[in-house]
Design an enzyme around this catalytic site. Sequence first.
Site, PDB file in Angstrom:
ATOM      1  N   LYS A 141       0.331  -1.501   0.356  1.00  0.00           N
ATOM      2  CA  LYS A 141       0.241   0.188   0.371  1.00  0.00           C
ATOM      3  C   LYS A 141       0.897   1.765  -0.249  1.00  0.00           C
ATOM      4  CE  LYS A 141      -3.894  -2.422   2.110  1.00  0.00           C
ATOM      5  NZ  LYS A 141      -4.956  -2.167   3.040  1.00  0.00           N
TER       6      LYS A 141
ATOM      7  N   TYR B  62     -12.116  -1.568  -3.955  1.00  0.00           N
ATOM      8  CA  TYR B  62     -12.993  -1.380  -2.375  1.00  0.00           C
ATOM      9  C   TYR B  62     -14.420  -1.895  -2.540  1.00  0.00           C
ATOM     10  CZ  TYR B  62      -8.373  -1.855  -0.212  1.00  0.00           C
ATOM     11  OH  TYR B  62      -7.346  -2.311   0.461  1.00  0.00           O
TER      12      TYR B  62
ATOM     13  N   ASN C 190      -2.623  -0.193   6.656  1.00  0.00           N
ATOM     14  CA  ASN C 190      -1.484  -1.027   7.200  1.00  0.00           C
ATOM     15  C   ASN C 190      -1.460  -1.886   6.577  1.00  0.00           C
ATOM     16  OD1 ASN C 190      -3.871  -2.163   5.345  1.00  0.00           O
ATOM     17  ND2 ASN C 190      -4.486  -3.245   6.263  1.00  0.00           N
TER      18      ASN C 190
ATOM     19  N   HIS D 117      -2.515  -5.487   1.305  1.00  0.00           N
ATOM     20  CA  HIS D 117      -3.884  -6.185   1.073  1.00  0.00           C
ATOM     21  C   HIS D 117      -3.137  -7.517   0.583  1.00  0.00           C
ATOM     22  CE1 HIS D 117      -7.432  -6.979  -0.216  1.00  0.00           C
ATOM     23  NE2 HIS D 117      -7.094  -7.415  -1.021  1.00  0.00           N
TER      24      HIS D 117
ATOM     25  N   GLU E  75      -9.771 -10.092  -7.370  1.00  0.00           N
ATOM     26  CA  GLU E  75      -8.762  -9.428  -7.146  1.00  0.00           C
ATOM     27  C   GLU E  75      -7.555  -9.287  -8.299  1.00  0.00           C
ATOM     28  OE1 GLU E  75      -9.664  -8.164  -2.742  1.00  0.00           O
ATOM     29  OE2 GLU E  75      -7.830  -9.259  -3.262  1.00  0.00           O
TER      30      GLU E  75
HETATM   31  P1  CMP Z   1      -7.727  -4.423   3.234  1.00  0.00           P
HETATM   32  O1  CMP Z   1      -7.113  -5.814   4.070  1.00  0.00           O
HETATM   33  O2  CMP Z   1      -6.638  -3.916   2.557  1.00  0.00           O
HETATM   34  O3  CMP Z   1      -9.041  -4.338   3.374  1.00  0.00           O
HETATM   35  C1  CMP Z   1      -9.865  -3.442   3.234  1.00  0.00           C
HETATM   36  C2  CMP Z   1      -8.804  -2.197   4.433  1.00  0.00           C
HETATM   37  O4  CMP Z   1      -9.988  -1.572   4.665  1.00  0.00           O
HETATM   38  C3  CMP Z   1      -7.935  -2.563   5.476  1.00  0.00           C
HETATM   39  O5  CMP Z   1      -6.992  -3.489   4.540  1.00  0.00           O
HETATM   40  C4  CMP Z   1      -8.093  -1.528   6.399  1.00  0.00           C
HETATM   41  O6  CMP Z   1      -6.415  -0.726   5.113  1.00  0.00           O
HETATM   42  C5  CMP Z   1      -8.660  -0.879   5.978  1.00  0.00           C
HETATM   43  N1  CMP Z   1      -9.729  -1.004   6.986  1.00  0.00           N
HETATM   44  C6  CMP Z   1     -10.488  -2.237   7.832  1.00  0.00           C
HETATM   45  N2  CMP Z   1     -10.857  -2.183   8.925  1.00  0.00           N
HETATM   46  C7  CMP Z   1     -10.652  -0.211   8.515  1.00  0.00           C
HETATM   47  C8  CMP Z   1     -11.207   0.957  10.597  1.00  0.00           C
HETATM   48  N3  CMP Z   1     -12.402   0.103  11.119  1.00  0.00           N
HETATM   49  N4  CMP Z   1     -11.207   1.882   9.827  1.00  0.00           N
HETATM   50  C9  CMP Z   1     -10.212   2.202   9.037  1.00  0.00           C
HETATM   51  N5  CMP Z   1     -10.138   1.449   7.674  1.00  0.00           N
HETATM   52  C10 CMP Z   1     -10.243   0.193   8.041  1.00  0.00           C
END
Ligand code: CMP
Length: 138
Positions: free
Chosen positions: A10, A50, A113, A116, A127
């Site tokens: 990311k 998303y 985070n 992905h 995806e």
């Molecule tokens: P990802 O695994 O890419 O899937 C969805 C993404 O949304 C997740 O990683 C985070 O980057 C984001 N995400 C998921 N839950 C939350 C949350 N509670 N608050 C903010 N971002 C979130």
Amino acid sequence: MIERTLSIIKPDAVAEGHTGDILADLEKAGFKILALRMTRLSQAQAEGFYAVHRERPFFPSLVKFMTEGPIVVMALECENAIARLRELMGATNPANAVEGCIRKRFATSIERNCIHGSDSPETAAVELRYCFSTLDLL
Ligand code: CMP
């Protein structure tokens, strides 16, 4: 069972210079990199990727984050790739992630985070098709 999964390094991790470390972790764990591209998502592309989260309160912020800079998209292959990648990444929220996993080392929040990984075979198929053509994956 040999599986394929989609992973994204990311914008936070690319900007912080963690791309090489994350790729090394993936290769050391036995993932074969079938295809890899650095790109930058448009707002429409991030919203499309998303789409399953579009009703969530964090959706606008997630789209803003995912479009803030370059990302690295990868098609990965190995035995049980989907579960193994999710184990290597760790919990969505790095605060809950186990020591040593990718998110514990490089993520800074539940949103930012760093990586992905597809969460199921169905999602992986969608995806992978979203990010790569059939020819890319030969
Ligand atoms: P990802 O695994 O890419 O899937 C969805 C993404 O949304 C997740 O990683 C985070 O980057 C984001 N995400 C998921 N839950 C939350 C949350 N509670 N608050 C903010 N971002 C979130």
